[in-house]
Design a protein around this motif. Sequence first.
Motif, PDB file in Angstrom:
ATOM      1  N   ASN A  27      21.201  10.343   5.835  1.00 14.02           N
ATOM      2  CA  ASN A  27      21.831  11.026   6.008  1.00 14.02           C
ATOM      3  C   ASN A  27      23.200  10.150   6.357  1.00 14.02           C
ATOM      4  OD1 ASN A  27      20.332  13.662   5.701  1.00 14.02           O
ATOM      5  ND2 ASN A  27      20.336  13.887   7.939  1.00 14.02           N
ATOM      6  N   SER A  29      27.349   9.884   7.477  1.00 13.25           N
ATOM      7  CA  SER A  29      28.516  10.909   7.231  1.00 13.25           C
ATOM      8  C   SER A  29      29.806   9.679   6.865  1.00 13.25           C
ATOM      9  CB  SER A  29      28.728  12.037   9.124  1.00 13.25           C
ATOM     10  OG  SER A  29      28.011  12.778   8.951  1.00 13.25           O
ATOM     11  N   ASN A 146      30.234  14.353   4.309  1.00 10.82           N
ATOM     12  CA  ASN A 146      28.364  14.335   4.643  1.00 10.82           C
ATOM     13  C   ASN A 146      27.312  14.255   3.181  1.00 10.82           C
ATOM     14  OD1 ASN A 146      29.159  14.850   7.320  1.00 10.82           O
ATOM     15  ND2 ASN A 146      29.316  16.715   6.566  1.00 10.82           N
TER      16      ASN A 146
END
Length: 150
Positions: A27, A29, A146
């Motif tokens: 992930n 961001s 994101n």
Amino acid sequence: IDESKLDASVNASLDLADSALQSQTFNESIIIYLGGLDTDIAATTKAAIIPYLPYNLEVSELVLEVDTAPTGSNIEVDINVDGTSFLTTIISIDATETSSTTAATAYAIDTTTFPNSRIPKGSTVTVDIDQVGSTVAGQNLVLVINGVRY
């Protein structure tokens, strides 16, 4: 101990570990400050530039936030990838609001040009502030992108 069996076992374990690592998703961001640090933001092209995205990114969410809400009109922001708009409906913060998450009109990613909402590694990403509040512009504007590396 039969060294050939030990070597085969170690190599199989390393191959399994490498395969598991490669199948991991990461992930990401990206937080981009767009201006107005305790001053009004202004409409401008290329308010922010990422000159080289270091990985492939599948975008899952975009969020705009301000500390001081715009009044009179919405804040509107466009995101460009290698000079082409990433959005078919630009992201906005409604007048008197502080977040795009409550916008009356949700942003939409151009999935025809960017299938699966993906931005390829090496892309140049620029952000334009197309509109600010007409009575109060808004202050401390931040864009959060994101997503997941692919």
